[in-house]
Design an enzyme around this catalytic site. Structure first.
Site, short mmCIF file in Angstrom:
data_model
loop_
_atom_site.label_atom_id
_atom_site.label_comp_id
_atom_site.label_asym_id
_atom_site.label_seq_id
_atom_site.Cartn_x
_atom_site.Cartn_y
_atom_site.Cartn_z
N ASP A 170 0.84 -1.19 0.00
CA ASP A 170 0.00 0.00 0.00
C ASP A 170 0.88 1.24 0.00
O ASP A 170 1.80 1.37 0.83
CB ASP A 170 -0.91 0.00 1.23
CG ASP A 170 -1.95 1.11 1.17
OD1 ASP A 170 -3.04 0.86 0.63
OD2 ASP A 170 -1.66 2.22 1.66
N ASN A 178 -2.74 12.77 -3.65
CA ASN A 178 -3.83 12.88 -4.64
C ASN A 178 -4.64 14.16 -4.40
O ASN A 178 -4.99 14.87 -5.35
CB ASN A 178 -4.73 11.65 -4.52
CG ASN A 178 -5.33 11.25 -5.85
OD1 ASN A 178 -4.71 11.39 -6.89
ND2 ASN A 178 -6.55 10.73 -5.80
N ASP A 187 -2.53 9.41 -10.66
CA ASP A 187 -2.48 8.33 -11.66
C ASP A 187 -1.05 8.09 -12.13
O ASP A 187 -0.63 6.95 -12.34
CB ASP A 187 -3.37 8.67 -12.85
CG ASP A 187 -4.86 8.56 -12.52
OD1 ASP A 187 -5.18 8.05 -11.43
OD2 ASP A 187 -5.68 9.00 -13.35
N GLU A 213 -4.84 2.33 -4.09
CA GLU A 213 -3.38 2.36 -4.05
C GLU A 213 -2.81 1.09 -3.43
O GLU A 213 -1.67 1.06 -2.99
CB GLU A 213 -2.90 3.58 -3.27
CG GLU A 213 -3.26 3.61 -1.81
CD GLU A 213 -4.61 4.25 -1.52
OE1 GLU A 213 -4.79 4.74 -0.39
OE2 GLU A 213 -5.48 4.30 -2.41
#
Length: 306
Positions: A170, A178, A187, A213
């Site tokens: 993770d 983000n 992305d 993620e």
């Protein structure tokens, strides 16, 4: 037992269908029964065997990175490029221990056209199935592919008595990145991490995007210590700075590691890897945590301070 096309031919011409024509009709019907490329080529090989004897058949489609072999290869080859209305369908090669004659090549040609439409359908089906099991952003396998692969590899490990390990990974504080820089940068970071993951694992390991993620790696024939060593190598590779959308970023990853036990199924194995990941997060992130399958102890690998 004659097929309907055999009966129609006999009724129309008053005589049995010639062997070559009958074989062509039968093969054409057989090739309509499957969309699996391996099965299709097996049927084709069997259908032409009595007319063009061969010990091996190889098919290659370079644009799909697809290679399929049927039976054993030989010293001599008869090669045909497959094209249907300007669409490249790859290359088909027969092989055997003695040379092919011009007549063999002509007979091979006479059967090739029967394969073209079924092969095109099989290629499109294969592509559709691959896309259904692939994450469009990262190009890695998706959750559906993970579930199918883990079920297969777990059964294989049981049958062989070989080890099997799983990593759950993770990206640390990804939501913060983000939210601050936007989804385009997020992305970009996910794609970059996927590349690092694919380049760091071994050719036998399989990488998946589990969701968001979070990622997973299935490691056949790998014990827990070897899996933990690779996990630590991934963690260190991820720490190298990277620029996304003009923003210099340094990401870190937390990794949970575990290995198959006699009592495990797919759910318990993934669940323990996920719990190990949770422990790595709880203990401060940017670390690997190896869960002992027996639950008696664990190993935590934290970043070293310089």
């Amino acid at each position: 037992m004659w097929s309907e096309c055999h009966k129609c031919y006999a009724a129309r011409y008053g005589e049995p269908m010639p062997a070559a024509t009958a074989a062509t009709a039968d093969l054409l019907l057989q090739l309509q029964t499957t969309l699996e490329i391996q099965d299709l080529l097996c049927l084709f090989s069997e259908g032409v065997q009595s007319f063009v004897p061969h010990s091996g058949l190889r098919y290659r489609h370079s644009s799909n990175d697809l290679k399929v072999g049927v039976w054993e290869d030989g010293s001599y080859h008869c090669r045909k490029v497959l094209v249907l209305v300007d669409e490249d369908l790859g290359e088909l090669v027969l092989s055997r221990s003695e040379p092919f004659s011009g007549e063999d090549s002509r007979r091979f040609d006479s059967f090739i056209h029967l394969l073209l439409h079924p092969l095109r359908n099989a290629l499109r089906y294969s592509c559709a199935m691959e896309n259904a099991h692939r994450d469009p952003l990262t190009g890695l396998g998706n959750r559906r592919a993970l579930d199918a692969t883990l079920a297969r590899d777990l059964q294989l490990a049981r049958r062989r008595g070989s080890p099997l390990s799983v990593l759950m990974l993770d990206l640390d504080r990804f939501k913060m990145i983000n939210d601050r820089y936007g989804h385009a940068v997020g992305d970009c970071l996910l794609r970059h991490f996927s590349r690092i993951l694919s380049e760091t694992v071994r050719s036998s390991d399989l990488c998946f995007r589990y969701g968001g993620e979070e990622f997973a790696v299935i490691m056949p024939d790998t014990d827990s210590n070897s899996a933990n060593t690779l996990a630590e190598r991934i963690r260190q590779a991820v720490m190298l700075p990277h620029c996304c959308g003009g923003h210099p970023l340094q990401m870190t990853v937390s990794i949970g590691v575990t290995s198959l036990t006699d009592k495990d199924n797919e759910r318990t194995l993934l669940g323990r890897a996920d719990q190990a990941l949770y422990q790595a997060k709880r203990l401060g992130r940017n670390r690997t945590h190896l869960a002992n399958p027996a639950g008696t102890s664990s190993i935590d690998t934290a970043p070293k301070c310089s």
